[in-house]
Enzyme design. Structure first.
Site, mmCIF file in Angstrom:
data_model
loop_
_atom_site.group_PDB
_atom_site.id
_atom_site.type_symbol
_atom_site.label_atom_id
_atom_site.label_comp_id
_atom_site.label_asym_id
_atom_site.label_seq_id
_atom_site.Cartn_x
_atom_site.Cartn_y
_atom_site.Cartn_z
ATOM 1 N N GLU A 155 0.806 -1.231 0.000
ATOM 2 C CA GLU A 155 0.000 0.000 0.000
ATOM 3 C C GLU A 155 0.836 1.276 0.000
ATOM 4 O OE1 GLU A 155 -2.848 -0.380 3.210
ATOM 5 O OE2 GLU A 155 -3.908 -2.006 2.199
ATOM 6 N N GLU B 42 -5.802 -8.125 -0.250
ATOM 7 C CA GLU B 42 -6.440 -7.871 1.051
ATOM 8 C C GLU B 42 -7.885 -7.490 0.816
ATOM 9 O OE1 GLU B 42 -4.762 -4.927 3.690
ATOM 10 O OE2 GLU B 42 -2.740 -5.723 3.408
HETATM 11 O O1 IFM Z 1 -4.573 -3.460 8.923
HETATM 12 C C1 IFM Z 1 -4.449 -2.856 7.676
HETATM 13 C C2 IFM Z 1 -3.262 -3.410 6.937
HETATM 14 O O2 IFM Z 1 -2.078 -3.220 7.650
HETATM 15 C C3 IFM Z 1 -3.113 -2.763 5.579
HETATM 16 N N1 IFM Z 1 -4.345 -2.756 4.860
HETATM 17 C C4 IFM Z 1 -5.529 -2.340 5.516
HETATM 18 C C5 IFM Z 1 -5.692 -3.077 6.841
HETATM 19 C C6 IFM Z 1 -6.977 -2.623 7.554
HETATM 20 O O3 IFM Z 1 -6.928 -1.260 7.840
#
Ligand code: IFM
Length: 437
Positions: free
Chosen positions: A167, A351
């Protein structure tokens, strides 16, 4: 669950994800200090000043966690490697215990038939490198490449896939412009430098891993579907700029060799010298692209300095994070990334998941509904031609949700943060049944 493994092509990877600082217990095993430790130790940054020193104590409970992954029937597990665990000073002498830990993790996954998906950097920068300016310093691309070499020399022969950075928007914008994450800066010049260096770092780390022969390299970006707050031209422009900063800046650098013009209207005066010459480095050929997706945002114009926009609340049901539930956005992004940027490259949902105020003794039906709706959205995108090769649930277990501490629960497995007891939730059992079918 409303989906079954048998509805997906052979070889489709169902995975769950975590990250090092969020689960391992950074206080154990000789890891060096990171900017998240110092950020959390500064009053006002993190709820109750909680940090990752113990987290889920995965460092000591790895085997139990690996068994839980196997019980879920996962094809793959997405984890990150803590830079400061491997190189406590960020550079120099490696910590043998840190390297051994990831070696054991990879072997433990393979022994259970689970593919290791590695991410080099998921946010805990070694404090020694933060002292040198962290992501603001152009040298960070070399530091990251050197870290990539050290860790991948140890595990790179056995990982299923690897990506340099989780990210980039969070690493750069959320942390250097909005100040919500470490290092907690609110500075446009720092943000412009970090936005660019996160991509030069990606490029050099990919080069370093290719040089070692590590296979199946990708990038992982996060996406938010953007709605203008109303039907005025001003709201449309504000939403377009938000979309440019969030969704199009990093993909533009990675796949088009250019940044969105409306974003550069604000950032160009603050960019590092010679940034225009770095796109060959940034645009290293990749084997796949990962999408992290959770929610949509409603964006309105705000009077004041560039970028002059802000979020307003929306009408949809929300998760414990206050994030609207909008699975249509996932379908949209899987199709859009493929047609506009990656053009046939394998895509992964790296994710997706929801936070819910779970208790160990209550079924998390809200999470089951969320996962069903988002997997269905991914299936619609696949039916429309998106080359989706895997789907990763965030998260395997409840963990440290950064500035929001331990109360936001994203896990398929409940963690009691007093006793560290793991209890699989109803969503874990439902997913296990779906994956066994
Ligand atoms: O917990 C985070 C993760 O570290 C990165 N993506 C989003 C998740 C939820 O906020």
């Amino acid at each position: 669950m409303t989906f079954k493994r048998s509805e997906f092509p052979k070889g489709f990877q169902f995975a769950a994800a975590t990250s090092s600082y969020q689960i391992e217990g950074h206080g154990h095993g000789g890891a060096g200090p990171t900017h998240w430790d110092t950020f959390a130790a500064t009053p006002g940054n993190v709820v109750r000043a909680e940090n990752g020193a113990i987290a889920c104590d995965h460092y000591h409970r790895m085997d139990e966690d690996l068994d839980l992954m196997q019980g879920l029937g996962l094809d793959a597990y997405r984890f990150s490697t803590s830079w400061a665990r491997v190189l406590p000073e960020g550079r120099g002498t490696p910590n043998a215990d840190g390297l051994d830990f990831y070696d054991r993790l990879v072997d433990g996954l393979l022994k259970r038939g689970i593919n290791p998906m590695a991410t080099l950097y998921h946010w805990e920068l070694p404090a020694a490198l933060a002292d040198l300016g962290g992501w603001r310093n152009p040298d960070i691309s070399h530091w990251l490449a050197d870290f990539a070499t050290v860790i991948m020399r140890r595990i790179g022969d056995r990982v299923y896939s690897a990506a340099p950075i989780n990210e980039p928007w969070c690493v750069a914008w959320l942390s250097h412009f909005m100040g919500h994450h470490a290092p907690g800066l609110r500075d446009i010049r720092a943000a412009a430098h970090a936005m660019h260096h996160v991509l030069t770092g990606h490029g050099r780390a990919v080069q370093a891993m290719r040089a070692l022969g590590v296979k199946n390299l990708g990038a992982v970006c996060n996406f938010e579907y953007v709605h203008p707050a109303d039907d005025t031209a001003e709201a449309a422009a504000a939403a377009r700029l938000y979309d440019g900063i969030y969704n199009r800046f990093f993909l533009g650098g990675l796949f088009k060799g250019a940044y969105p013009p409306e974003v550069m209207e604000g950032l160009a005066p603050h960019m590092p010298k010679g940034w225009q010459d770095d796109f060959d480095l940034i645009g290293q050929p990749l084997d796949w692209c990962g999408l992290n997706y959770y929610t949509c945002k409603r964006i309105a114009p705000v009077k004041g300095a560039w970028p002059g926009h802000g979020e307003v609340p929306g009408p949809l049901p929300k998760t414990q994070m206050g994030w609207e539930i909008y699975p249509e956005g996932l379908e949209y992004f899987l199709k859009w990334v493929d047609t506009e940027y990656t053009k046939g490259l394998p895509l992964y949902v790296t994710e997706s998941g929801m936070a819910n105020a779970d208790r160990a003794d209550q079924p998390d039906q809200a999470r089951i509904d969320y996962l069903n709706a988002h997997v269905a959205a991914a299936q619609r995108a696949m039916a429309a031609g998106a080359p989706l090769k895997g789907y990763t649930f965030w998260s395997l277990m409840d963990n440290y949700e950064w500035a929001l501490g331990y109360e936001k629960r994203f896990g398929l497995i409940h963690v009691d943060f007093e006793t560290l007891k793991r209890t699989p939730k109803a969503s874990y059992h439902a997913l296990a049944a779906a994956l066994a079918s």
